[in-house]
Write a protein that holds these residues in place. Structure first.
Motif, PDB file in Angstrom:
ATOM      1  N   ASN A 248       0.833  -1.216   0.000  1.00  0.00           N
ATOM      2  CA  ASN A 248       0.000   0.000   0.000  1.00  0.00           C
ATOM      3  C   ASN A 248       0.865   1.264   0.000  1.00  0.00           C
ATOM      4  N   VAL A 249       0.342   2.310  -0.638  1.00  0.00           N
ATOM      5  CA  VAL A 249       1.013   3.616  -0.556  1.00  0.00           C
ATOM      6  C   VAL A 249       0.941   4.155   0.871  1.00  0.00           C
ATOM      7  N   GLY A 250      -0.198   3.943   1.536  1.00  0.00           N
ATOM      8  CA  GLY A 250      -0.393   4.487   2.892  1.00  0.00           C
ATOM      9  C   GLY A 250      -0.185   3.429   3.962  1.00  0.00           C
ATOM     10  N   VAL A 254      -6.236  -2.924   6.442  1.00  0.00           N
ATOM     11  CA  VAL A 254      -7.256  -3.222   5.429  1.00  0.00           C
ATOM     12  C   VAL A 254      -8.561  -3.623   6.115  1.00  0.00           C
ATOM     13  N   TYR A 255      -9.660  -3.566   5.349  1.00  0.00           N
ATOM     14  CA  TYR A 255     -10.924  -4.103   5.872  1.00  0.00           C
ATOM     15  C   TYR A 255     -11.684  -4.793   4.745  1.00  0.00           C
ATOM     16  N   CYS A 256     -12.612  -5.640   5.149  1.00  0.00           N
ATOM     17  CA  CYS A 256     -13.412  -6.376   4.163  1.00  0.00           C
ATOM     18  C   CYS A 256     -14.776  -5.723   4.033  1.00  0.00           C
ATOM     19  N   TYR A 265     -10.380  -3.663   1.058  1.00  0.00           N
ATOM     20  CA  TYR A 265      -9.953  -2.287   0.770  1.00  0.00           C
ATOM     21  C   TYR A 265      -8.860  -1.854   1.743  1.00  0.00           C
ATOM     22  N   THR A 266      -8.066  -0.851   1.334  1.00  0.00           N
ATOM     23  CA  THR A 266      -7.180  -0.199   2.308  1.00  0.00           C
ATOM     24  C   THR A 266      -8.049   0.666   3.213  1.00  0.00           C
ATOM     25  N   ASP A 267      -7.720   0.680   4.494  1.00  0.00           N
ATOM     26  CA  ASP A 267      -8.460   1.496   5.471  1.00  0.00           C
ATOM     27  C   ASP A 267      -8.445   2.967   5.106  1.00  0.00           C
TER      28      ASP A 267
END
Ligand code: MF3
Ligand code: CO
Ligand code: CO
Length: 291
Positions: A248-250, A254-256, A265-267
């Motif tokens: 990830n860039v950040g 993550v979350y589903c 997705y990334t948080d």
């Protein structure tokens, strides 16, 4: 449980243990007794020559399906259309798309765009746009064996930071593949993936990893993309697993998606990239069976 020297080997070869995997098991014992942070591979992780051949064939078909879909990954195509292309090509080559109906997954391929880390569900209403980055993850069952790999694609004019993310993620995978050799550990390459990602200002997803693959879709060992040298599962000849770093860039979190139960997705909404190769560990190194 110790097997007698003259008893049949656990691998099913029919040979006496002493003429088959005895020296191999002794070598594992020496390494794991010396270093308690290194864990022993279990017998199910070590494939027979026949299984390895089946895995090679499945991997080859899987790469061909990725090649076929790659030609259509362009601005304006829907991910639903890409799913149909994967389904058709898989059928043409005599395979079965492993994702379809896998634990309820509704499509034949995963398409993960921008801040989707993995397990994106193809959608007839999501058209690839200028500036998108997308991961296409194909897994194929062929004659009962599995091949699994994914690639990134950049659509049109992509933000330079996102381009760097895609490139660094590939470098992380390439570096890991180079050192995923027999008698090293999963921690050895996990460490290097995390180091290269963080040296570039990126972060590594922790919750999801690579996996043993070939006789089933997701087998042991679980393959983390972080780690410490000389720790984790020992890598030995006959293993078949994927390496598939998600970077990830950040932040790494993550979350589903709670509605579809799949999309990760990334948080923080930052973009994420992933590349996946499926490897077999040989006596002297490794073979990429799908990429
Ligand atoms: N191909 C993915 C992997 O690399 C798994 C996808 S599971 C699915 O492990 F159900 F989403 F297809
Ligand atoms: Co995959
Ligand atoms: Co995989």
């Amino acid at each position: 449980m110790k097997i007698g020297r003259n008893e049949p080997c656990w691998c099913g070869s029919g040979k006496k243990y002493k003429a088959c995997h005895m020296a191999f098991d002794d070598k594992i014992e020496v390494i794991c007794n010396k270093n308690k942070k290194i864990t022993r591979p279990t017998p199910d992780m070590i494939k027979t020559p026949e299984q390895l051949d089946g895995i090679r064939r499945a991997g080859e078909i899987n790469s061909k399906i990725l090649d076929a879909v790659a030609e259509h990954v362009k601005e304006g195509v829907s991910t639903g259309e890409l799913d149909r292309i994967v389904a058709e090509k898989t059928k043409e080559l005599g395979g079965i798309p492993a994702p379809l109906n896998y634990e309820g997954f509704p499509k034949s391929v995963c398409t993960s765009i921008n801040d989707v880390v993995c397990h994106g569900i193809p959608d007839d209403n999501r058209f690839l746009e200028d500036g998108d980055i997308v991961n296409i993850d194909c897994t194929t069952i062929y004659e009962g064996y599995y091949g699994d790999a994914s690639r990134m694609f950049m659509i049109g004019d992509v933000d330079p930071l996102w381009v760097k993310l895609v490139e660094v993620t590939k470098e992380c995978l390439d570096e890991a593949v180079k050192i995923a050799q027999p008698w090293t550990t999963l921690g050895d390459f996990g460490y290097l993936i995390n180091k290269r990602a963080s040296d570039n200002g990126f972060s590594v997803v922790r919750e999801i990893g690579g996996h043993g693959c070939g006789v089933d879709f997701h087998e042991d060992p679980w393959v983390p993309h972080i780690g410490k040298p000389d720790s984790g599962c020992l890598i030995v000849p006959g293993m078949s697993f994927t390496i598939e770093p998600m970077i990830n860039v950040g932040k790494p979190n993550v979350y589903c998606d709670s509605d579809d139960g799949w999309t990760i997705y990334t948080d923080d909404g930052s973009p994420s990239a992933q590349w996946e190769y499926h490897l077999i560990i040989t006596e002297n190194g490794n073979e990429i069976v799908s990429c």
